[in-house]
Design a protein around this motif. Sequence first.
Motif, short mmCIF file in Angstrom:
data_model
loop_
_atom_site.label_atom_id
_atom_site.label_comp_id
_atom_site.label_asym_id
_atom_site.label_seq_id
_atom_site.Cartn_x
_atom_site.Cartn_y
_atom_site.Cartn_z
N LYS A 226 0.83 -1.20 0.00
CA LYS A 226 0.00 0.00 0.00
C LYS A 226 0.87 1.26 0.00
CE LYS A 226 -3.74 -2.34 2.31
NZ LYS A 226 -4.50 -2.50 3.53
N PRO A 227 0.34 2.36 -0.52
CA PRO A 227 1.09 3.62 -0.49
C PRO A 227 1.38 4.05 0.95
CG PRO A 227 -0.92 3.81 -1.82
CD PRO A 227 -0.97 2.49 -1.13
N GLN A 228 2.45 4.79 1.11
CA GLN A 228 2.81 5.34 2.43
C GLN A 228 2.14 6.70 2.59
OE1 GLN A 228 4.84 3.68 4.81
NE2 GLN A 228 4.27 2.09 3.36
N THR A 229 1.58 6.94 3.76
CA THR A 229 0.98 8.23 4.05
C THR A 229 2.00 9.10 4.79
OG1 THR A 229 0.09 7.44 6.15
CG2 THR A 229 -1.35 7.27 4.21
N VAL A 230 1.67 10.38 4.91
CA VAL A 230 2.52 11.27 5.71
C VAL A 230 2.47 10.81 7.16
CG1 VAL A 230 2.26 13.23 4.14
CG2 VAL A 230 0.68 12.98 6.05
N SER A 231 3.48 11.17 7.93
CA SER A 231 3.57 10.65 9.31
C SER A 231 2.54 11.29 10.25
CB SER A 231 4.98 10.86 9.86
OG SER A 231 5.29 12.23 9.88
N GLN A 232 2.13 12.53 9.97
CA GLN A 232 1.19 13.21 10.87
C GLN A 232 0.50 14.33 10.12
OE1 GLN A 232 0.71 12.35 14.27
NE2 GLN A 232 -1.04 13.69 14.08
N VAL A 233 -0.80 14.51 10.36
CA VAL A 233 -1.56 15.62 9.81
C VAL A 233 -2.22 16.36 10.97
CG1 VAL A 233 -3.52 16.30 8.36
CG2 VAL A 233 -2.01 14.44 7.63
N GLU A 234 -1.99 17.65 11.05
CA GLU A 234 -2.68 18.48 12.04
C GLU A 234 -4.02 18.87 11.41
OE1 GLU A 234 -0.32 21.73 13.69
OE2 GLU A 234 1.49 20.64 13.03
N ASP B 68 -26.94 10.68 7.24
CA ASP B 68 -26.50 10.41 8.62
C ASP B 68 -26.97 9.06 9.15
OD1 ASP B 68 -25.15 12.80 8.75
OD2 ASP B 68 -26.79 13.86 9.76
N GLY B 69 -28.22 8.75 8.98
CA GLY B 69 -28.79 7.53 9.54
C GLY B 69 -28.30 6.24 8.91
N LEU B 70 -27.59 6.35 7.79
CA LEU B 70 -27.10 5.16 7.09
C LEU B 70 -25.59 4.99 7.15
CD1 LEU B 70 -29.33 5.36 3.89
CD2 LEU B 70 -29.69 3.94 5.92
N ARG B 71 -24.90 5.91 7.78
CA ARG B 71 -23.43 5.88 7.78
C ARG B 71 -22.84 4.73 8.59
NH1 ARG B 71 -22.43 12.40 7.88
NH2 ARG B 71 -23.17 12.70 5.75
N TRP B 72 -23.65 4.02 9.32
CA TRP B 72 -23.18 2.89 10.12
C TRP B 72 -23.00 1.64 9.26
CZ3 TRP B 72 -26.19 -1.40 9.86
CH2 TRP B 72 -27.49 -1.21 9.38
N ILE B 73 -23.57 1.62 8.08
CA ILE B 73 -23.54 0.43 7.24
C ILE B 73 -22.10 0.09 6.86
CG2 ILE B 73 -24.28 -0.59 5.04
CD1 ILE B 73 -26.75 1.24 5.18
N PRO B 74 -21.68 -1.16 7.08
CA PRO B 74 -20.30 -1.55 6.73
C PRO B 74 -20.06 -1.43 5.23
CG PRO B 74 -21.39 -3.25 8.05
CD PRO B 74 -22.43 -2.24 7.68
N PHE B 75 -18.82 -1.25 4.87
CA PHE B 75 -18.36 -1.21 3.47
C PHE B 75 -18.92 -0.04 2.68
CE2 PHE B 75 -18.70 -5.72 4.79
CZ PHE B 75 -17.34 -5.95 4.93
N THR B 76 -19.33 1.03 3.35
CA THR B 76 -19.87 2.19 2.63
C THR B 76 -18.99 3.42 2.80
OG1 THR B 76 -21.25 2.86 4.50
CG2 THR B 76 -22.24 1.37 2.87
N LYS B 77 -17.81 3.23 3.33
CA LYS B 77 -16.90 4.35 3.54
C LYS B 77 -15.70 4.23 2.61
CE LYS B 77 -18.26 4.88 8.35
NZ LYS B 77 -19.30 3.87 8.34
N GLY B 78 -15.30 5.36 2.06
CA GLY B 78 -14.16 5.38 1.17
C GLY B 78 -12.89 5.76 1.89
N ASP B 79 -11.76 5.31 1.37
CA ASP B 79 -10.46 5.65 1.93
C ASP B 79 -9.98 6.98 1.38
OD1 ASP B 79 -9.75 3.31 3.54
OD2 ASP B 79 -9.81 2.24 1.62
N TYR B 80 -9.42 7.79 2.25
CA TYR B 80 -8.84 9.09 1.91
C TYR B 80 -7.49 9.14 2.61
CZ TYR B 80 -8.60 14.20 1.46
OH TYR B 80 -8.23 15.49 1.18
N TRP B 81 -6.44 8.84 1.86
CA TRP B 81 -5.10 8.79 2.44
C TRP B 81 -4.29 9.98 1.97
CZ3 TRP B 81 -2.56 3.30 2.67
CH2 TRP B 81 -3.38 2.44 3.41
N ILE B 82 -3.73 10.70 2.93
CA ILE B 82 -2.89 11.86 2.61
C ILE B 82 -1.46 11.35 2.44
CG2 ILE B 82 -2.13 14.14 3.36
CD1 ILE B 82 -4.80 14.19 5.05
N ILE B 83 -1.00 11.36 1.20
CA ILE B 83 0.26 10.73 0.82
C ILE B 83 1.42 11.72 0.84
CG2 ILE B 83 1.41 9.55 -1.10
CD1 ILE B 83 -1.46 8.52 -1.82
N LYS B 84 1.14 12.96 0.49
CA LYS B 84 2.17 14.01 0.50
C LYS B 84 1.49 15.30 0.88
CE LYS B 84 5.67 16.18 -2.54
NZ LYS B 84 6.78 16.18 -1.62
#
Length: 175
Positions: free
Chosen positions: A20-28, A103-119
Amino acid sequence: MVLLGFAVLGSVAVAAPANKPQTVSQVELNRYLGTWYEIARFPMYFQRKCASDVTATYGLQANGNVSVLNQCRKADGETMASQGEAKAVDRTNSKLKVSFLPDGLRWIPFTKGDYWIIKLDDNYQTALVGAPNRNYLWILSRTPTLDEQTYQQYVEAARQQGFDTSKLMRTSHTR
């Protein structure tokens, strides 16, 4: 993070590569909040109607999660928007999960996307965001334009992380 909203639906059943890609070490998070302009992206179904002026605006919610407002202009000039919520996966804040379901449906598994800060530059002015499966990639800036040298540095960083940068398409901004 623009595109968090647009990316969610497509990340449901796609397998990620072993490395997998590497993300930055920390995001404020407080420094990351605000408006980001999309400079370039991989073409994707969720943004097929976005012709120009793609932005993402992030805000901190009382529960510690991040509100996400993605906006773009369609070819006919109409503005399109999507409201969502992102949550940090760990204390680094460099990996987030985002949902644009009601809002009421956000608990459903597999419905969230990944957002990785790489640089991310030290001044929080330019960011490279992708997904671990490498199907999504965005170059973001605090301004609607980015100088060519910086743009190429972010393209090269994506290439080094295993993204097929030949798929990048630049975003036009009219305002």
